[in-house]
Design a protein around this motif. Sequence first.
Motif, PDB file in Angstrom:
ATOM      1  N   MET A 297      80.805  14.144 128.549  1.00  0.00           N
ATOM      2  CA  MET A 297      80.594  12.993 129.428  1.00  0.00           C
ATOM      3  C   MET A 297      79.548  12.043 128.841  1.00  0.00           C
ATOM      4  O   MET A 297      78.720  11.478 129.548  1.00  0.00           O
ATOM      5  CB  MET A 297      80.181  13.457 130.826  1.00  0.00           C
ATOM      6  CG  MET A 297      81.203  14.329 131.527  1.00  0.00           C
ATOM      7  SD  MET A 297      82.593  13.385 132.190  1.00  0.00           S
ATOM      8  CE  MET A 297      81.852  12.728 133.692  1.00  0.00           C
ATOM      9  N   ARG A 298      79.593  11.854 127.546  1.00  0.00           N
ATOM     10  CA  ARG A 298      78.663  10.963 126.858  1.00  0.00           C
ATOM     11  C   ARG A 298      79.200   9.537 126.923  1.00  0.00           C
ATOM     12  O   ARG A 298      80.403   9.310 126.798  1.00  0.00           O
ATOM     13  CB  ARG A 298      78.521  11.404 125.404  1.00  0.00           C
ATOM     14  CG  ARG A 298      77.485  10.652 124.574  1.00  0.00           C
ATOM     15  CD  ARG A 298      77.337  11.338 123.226  1.00  0.00           C
ATOM     16  NE  ARG A 298      76.383  10.672 122.352  1.00  0.00           N
ATOM     17  CZ  ARG A 298      76.009  11.143 121.156  1.00  0.00           C
ATOM     18  NH1 ARG A 298      76.513  12.285 120.715  1.00  0.00           N
ATOM     19  NH2 ARG A 298      75.139  10.483 120.411  1.00  0.00           N
ATOM     20  N   TYR A 299      78.303   8.556 127.086  1.00  0.00           N
ATOM     21  CA  TYR A 299      78.751   7.169 127.127  1.00  0.00           C
ATOM     22  C   TYR A 299      79.361   6.800 125.784  1.00  0.00           C
ATOM     23  O   TYR A 299      78.816   7.109 124.727  1.00  0.00           O
ATOM     24  CB  TYR A 299      77.587   6.242 127.469  1.00  0.00           C
ATOM     25  CG  TYR A 299      78.019   4.826 127.760  1.00  0.00           C
ATOM     26  CD1 TYR A 299      78.776   4.539 128.887  1.00  0.00           C
ATOM     27  CD2 TYR A 299      77.685   3.787 126.901  1.00  0.00           C
ATOM     28  CE1 TYR A 299      79.187   3.242 129.165  1.00  0.00           C
ATOM     29  CE2 TYR A 299      78.087   2.486 127.165  1.00  0.00           C
ATOM     30  CZ  TYR A 299      78.838   2.218 128.296  1.00  0.00           C
ATOM     31  OH  TYR A 299      79.249   0.939 128.557  1.00  0.00           O
ATOM     32  N   TRP A 300      80.477   6.111 125.819  1.00  0.00           N
ATOM     33  CA  TRP A 300      81.335   5.926 124.653  1.00  0.00           C
ATOM     34  C   TRP A 300      80.679   5.193 123.488  1.00  0.00           C
ATOM     35  O   TRP A 300      81.034   5.419 122.327  1.00  0.00           O
ATOM     36  CB  TRP A 300      82.594   5.150 125.057  1.00  0.00           C
ATOM     37  CG  TRP A 300      82.316   3.700 125.369  1.00  0.00           C
ATOM     38  CD1 TRP A 300      81.959   3.179 126.573  1.00  0.00           C
ATOM     39  CD2 TRP A 300      82.347   2.603 124.451  1.00  0.00           C
ATOM     40  NE1 TRP A 300      81.761   1.829 126.479  1.00  0.00           N
ATOM     41  CE2 TRP A 300      81.991   1.448 125.181  1.00  0.00           C
ATOM     42  CE3 TRP A 300      82.638   2.480 123.094  1.00  0.00           C
ATOM     43  CZ2 TRP A 300      81.914   0.184 124.596  1.00  0.00           C
ATOM     44  CZ3 TRP A 300      82.559   1.225 122.501  1.00  0.00           C
ATOM     45  CH2 TRP A 300      82.206   0.090 123.254  1.00  0.00           C
ATOM     46  N   ALA A 301      79.701   4.314 123.737  1.00  0.00           N
ATOM     47  CA  ALA A 301      79.224   3.387 122.708  1.00  0.00           C
ATOM     48  C   ALA A 301      78.410   4.053 121.607  1.00  0.00           C
ATOM     49  O   ALA A 301      78.261   3.492 120.520  1.00  0.00           O
ATOM     50  CB  ALA A 301      78.409   2.270 123.345  1.00  0.00           C
TER      51      ALA A 301
END
Length: 322
Positions: A297-301
């Motif tokens: 669930m890591r932010y994509w950027a």
Amino acid sequence: MEWREFVQQYFQAVHQSSMDGKYERLLPFYCTGESGVQEEWDRLNREKRKIEERGVKLLAVQGQVTPMCWVDTDATIEVTVRWQENKTLGIKHTKYKEANKRLFQLQLLKTNEKWSIIGARESNGDQKLVVEEEEEPVIVVSGVEDAINQPMLIVHGAGGYNAANAVAYAERYWNTTNPVYPRFTDDCTNFISQCLHAGGIPMLLSKEMGKGWWIRTGKGASWSYSWTVAHSLYLLLKSGGPPMRAVMKSSAAELVPGDIICYDFNGDGRFQHNTIVVAKDANQMPLVNAHTTDSSMRYWAYEDSTAYTPKMRYAFFHIRGV
């Protein structure tokens, strides 16, 4: 103070700074002017800025730091720790949990009975060496034992792409290894290939590593470059051909769970990392799972990555399947 206590205090300060945004409390731990320290300081501040830009509130941080190995010389100690960090984040009245498992290296210097950090970097993190087509990824066996006695998700043939099954696999194995498969030092693409196959994408078998998309496990295991090498998988996805029949999208916001993001950290046209979208946040932006730096669930950027550069480029792919 013994160095283990110093390391524990440092990571406690990192977690506290993540909560309140006061990263200046970390400055007394650092030996200023060291380039390795500056890179980590820049990474922490990029992470802080991105959280602010997204309108995210960090509700809780829990972490566990375990020294794995260390080298003690007359002047310094180089220590590698396993850092498991779990965050609870809130955005627009919704909550979700992000987790990352890293190997982190610290170089410590003791002067006048006081410890300071003169180097800090992630070991075997998101940044990959570019693997040329004739090279094979290196297998490591550590971590496989943890998965031996755990249940596996079974793939029953292929009848199109079931994104929910791919996401379920990504959630099940984000921080461990399915014992059916080998684990590589740079495992991101191997993991993404497993997720796609768990979603029903069939292998394209070949006797040549430069053709198809496949892996043969067990004794005499072998695999295609497209199964294990980030840039090779990117080229297969970009082609739009079988077995994924991917469609390139222009922005991350267009992706849905089960889709793939490729990362060119240096902006030179060679892609070095892949992730799978497992959810979207309240702003309808992707959250991803990945291996190498095991992430959930890591932010994509990936602006919090040690591999980040201002030239970083992305490729976004929607997976249609056969």
